[in-house]
Scaffold this active site. Structure first.
Site, PDB file in Angstrom:
ATOM      1  N   TYR A   4      41.833 -41.938 -25.966  1.00 46.24           N
ATOM      2  CA  TYR A   4      42.381 -40.627 -26.308  1.00 46.24           C
ATOM      3  C   TYR A   4      43.791 -40.831 -26.870  1.00 46.24           C
ATOM      4  O   TYR A   4      44.777 -40.300 -26.357  1.00 46.24           O
ATOM      5  CB  TYR A   4      42.365 -39.676 -25.112  1.00 46.24           C
ATOM      6  CG  TYR A   4      42.123 -38.239 -25.555  1.00 46.24           C
ATOM      7  CD1 TYR A   4      40.877 -37.863 -26.041  1.00 46.24           C
ATOM      8  CD2 TYR A   4      43.139 -37.295 -25.539  1.00 46.24           C
ATOM      9  CE1 TYR A   4      40.645 -36.579 -26.490  1.00 46.24           C
ATOM     10  CE2 TYR A   4      42.919 -36.000 -25.985  1.00 46.24           C
ATOM     11  CZ  TYR A   4      41.673 -35.661 -26.459  1.00 46.24           C
ATOM     12  OH  TYR A   4      41.447 -34.383 -26.908  1.00 46.24           O
ATOM     13  N   LEU A   5      43.836 -41.617 -27.921  1.00 42.65           N
ATOM     14  CA  LEU A   5      45.095 -42.165 -28.419  1.00 42.65           C
ATOM     15  C   LEU A   5      45.995 -41.108 -29.045  1.00 42.65           C
ATOM     16  O   LEU A   5      45.524 -40.140 -29.644  1.00 42.65           O
ATOM     17  CB  LEU A   5      44.780 -43.254 -29.455  1.00 42.65           C
ATOM     18  CG  LEU A   5      43.871 -44.372 -28.936  1.00 42.65           C
ATOM     19  CD1 LEU A   5      43.566 -45.353 -30.061  1.00 42.65           C
ATOM     20  CD2 LEU A   5      44.480 -45.084 -27.738  1.00 42.65           C
ATOM     21  N   HIS A  22      50.679 -44.475 -28.461  1.00 44.86           N
ATOM     22  CA  HIS A  22      49.827 -45.661 -28.520  1.00 44.86           C
ATOM     23  C   HIS A  22      49.922 -46.322 -29.905  1.00 44.86           C
ATOM     24  O   HIS A  22      50.021 -47.533 -30.025  1.00 44.86           O
ATOM     25  CB  HIS A  22      48.347 -45.286 -28.315  1.00 44.86           C
ATOM     26  CG  HIS A  22      48.013 -44.745 -26.962  1.00 44.86           C
ATOM     27  ND1 HIS A  22      47.564 -43.448 -26.763  1.00 44.86           N
ATOM     28  CD2 HIS A  22      48.043 -45.315 -25.739  1.00 44.86           C
ATOM     29  CE1 HIS A  22      47.320 -43.260 -25.489  1.00 44.86           C
ATOM     30  NE2 HIS A  22      47.607 -44.364 -24.833  1.00 44.86           N
ATOM     31  N   GLY A  26      54.175 -48.832 -22.978  1.00 48.94           N
ATOM     32  CA  GLY A  26      55.160 -47.777 -23.222  1.00 48.94           C
ATOM     33  C   GLY A  26      56.044 -47.566 -21.993  1.00 48.94           C
ATOM     34  O   GLY A  26      55.561 -47.575 -20.856  1.00 48.94           O
ATOM     35  N   LYS A  77      57.111 -44.914 -20.989  1.00 50.20           N
ATOM     36  CA  LYS A  77      56.662 -43.685 -20.327  1.00 50.20           C
ATOM     37  C   LYS A  77      56.150 -43.963 -18.910  1.00 50.20           C
ATOM     38  O   LYS A  77      56.413 -43.204 -17.988  1.00 50.20           O
ATOM     39  CB  LYS A  77      55.568 -43.038 -21.201  1.00 50.20           C
ATOM     40  CG  LYS A  77      54.601 -42.127 -20.515  1.00 50.20           C
ATOM     41  CD  LYS A  77      55.160 -40.756 -20.410  1.00 50.20           C
ATOM     42  CE  LYS A  77      54.191 -39.729 -19.874  1.00 50.20           C
ATOM     43  NZ  LYS A  77      53.069 -40.214 -19.111  1.00 50.20           N
ATOM     44  N   ASP A  78      55.386 -45.063 -18.751  1.00 48.16           N
ATOM     45  CA  ASP A  78      54.903 -45.454 -17.426  1.00 48.16           C
ATOM     46  C   ASP A  78      55.833 -46.535 -16.887  1.00 48.16           C
ATOM     47  O   ASP A  78      55.479 -47.718 -16.830  1.00 48.16           O
ATOM     48  CB  ASP A  78      53.457 -45.957 -17.518  1.00 48.16           C
ATOM     49  CG  ASP A  78      52.515 -44.845 -17.946  1.00 48.16           C
ATOM     50  OD1 ASP A  78      52.432 -43.827 -17.254  1.00 48.16           O
ATOM     51  OD2 ASP A  78      51.882 -44.987 -19.008  1.00 48.16           O
TER      52      ASP A  78
HETATM   53  O1  PAF Z   1      48.653 -47.112 -19.220  1.00 50.85           O
HETATM   54  C1  PAF Z   1      47.413 -47.062 -19.243  1.00 50.85           C
HETATM   55  O2  PAF Z   1      46.808 -46.421 -20.105  1.00 50.85           O
HETATM   56  C2  PAF Z   1      46.613 -47.812 -18.179  1.00 50.85           C
HETATM   57  O3  PAF Z   1      47.243 -47.770 -16.952  1.00 50.85           O
HETATM   58  C3  PAF Z   1      46.274 -49.252 -18.580  1.00 50.85           C
HETATM   59  C4  PAF Z   1      47.533 -50.092 -18.744  1.00 50.85           C
HETATM   60  C5  PAF Z   1      45.498 -49.265 -19.891  1.00 50.85           C
HETATM   61  C6  PAF Z   1      45.409 -49.916 -17.512  1.00 50.85           C
HETATM   62  O4  PAF Z   1      44.199 -49.241 -17.344  1.00 50.85           O
END
Ligand code: PAF
Length: 293
Positions: free
Chosen positions: A42-43, A47, A157, A159-160
């Site tokens: 769901y980019l 991303h 990112g 963001k996380d």
């Molecule tokens: O950040 C994400 O989308 C997910 O946590 C990841 C790194 C793809 C692992 O499933």
């Protein structure tokens, strides 16, 4: 005629779409240096900016698309997590992605799977405290994706923020042979951090959602005008969030960027401001990093 056709085909680059580990391993040697962007699909523009950077820095970019069940608690949104493979593949093709890895569940978690990666310490607080088991699932799948795809660099990112700390620590502790690159959060014009989960918001909730960024910016301003007290900086964010009726704060944090422990006072190590906020049924996170001296 033949010639024209061939040069057109050359301009539209081939994108490998690969479902199995065996096929990925077969294709991998065609590429030398490879940048991996692990995603759950769901980019969005965030991303795509990671993919573009991977491609520019490594020469070739791989993207994995896998909604990882082990990082969702049973009550969380695994089943309704947004998915649109056709659209994702179209976007990735447009920006010249070389490889897309889209494994089915059985490829990553075959029957009898029972080995997990636990990163201790930095997973105890913030998202780790709010979502027990989440980072065990993240570290496990990311470790597997690294071993399968063997990237030179992997892109995540900011963001996380806690995920970035966890992945970097795992790579260091397990001596995984790649560099982890953290890229800036991409935001909507009103400040809302891009996230696949923004798709859950109703129009009214969407209008409320930039409050996270406003709260982080308020803390940054207090910091820039000299405030160093952790409680005061946390209260600054809380006050902004309180003013938005639709926002229900789960936590606000002013923590050490490396240990993720709450700071009594911000010193030379910098500070990570972060928060988790519920808007309706949607849980949003955001953060702002002030780097150390
Ligand atoms: O950040 C994400 O989308 C997910 O946590 C990841 C790194 C793809 C692992 O499933």
């Amino acid at each position: 005629m033949h010639h024209v056709l061939r040069s057109t085909q050359y301009a539209i680059r081939h994108m490998h779409i690969i479902e199995t580990i065996a096929d990925f391993r077969r294709v991998r040697p065609q590429f030398g240096s490879l940048g991996l962007v692990p995603t759950m699909g769901y980019l969005h523009a965030g991303h795509l900016s990671l993919v573009q950077r991977a491609k520019a820095e490594c020469g070739a970019a791989a993207v994995s698309i896998f909604v990882n069940p082990t990082q969702f608690a049973p009550h969380e949104d695994f089943n309704r997590y947004p998915r649109d493979m056709e659209r994702d593949l179209g976007l990735l093709r447009e920006i010249g992605t070389d490889l897309v890895f889209t494994p089915p569940m059985s490829e990553i978690y075959p029957p009898g799977f029972s080995t997990y990666v636990e990163v201790e310490g930095v997973t105890d607080t913030l998202e780790g405290a709010a979502r027990p088991g989440h980072f065990r699932g993240v570290a496990t799948v990311v470790c597997k994706l690294f071993t399968i795809t063997q990237p030179t660099r992997a892109y995540f990112g900011q963001k996380d923020a806690q995920q970035c700390v966890v992945v970097k620590k795992m790579v260091r502790d397990l001596n995984l042979p790649l560099d982890v690159i953290i890229c800036p959060t991409v935001r909507e014009p009103d400040g809302l951090a891009m996230s696949s989960r923004n798709a859950y918001l109703t129009p009214e909730q969407r209008r409320a959602a930039p409050v996270l960024h406003r709260a982080l910016s308020a803390a940054q301003q207090r910091y820039e005008s000299g405030e160093r007290n952790g409680d005061t900086l946390r209260a600054t964010m809380q006050t902004v969030l309180h003013a938005e009726a639709l926002a229900e704060t789960q936590y606000v944090s002013a923590a050490d960027p490396l240990t993720l422990r709450e700071l009594d006072s911000v010193g030379t190590g910098g500070v990570l401001f972060s928060m988790a906020v519920r808007i309706g049924n949607t849980r949003l996170i955001d953060n702002l990093l002030i780097e150390g001296e």
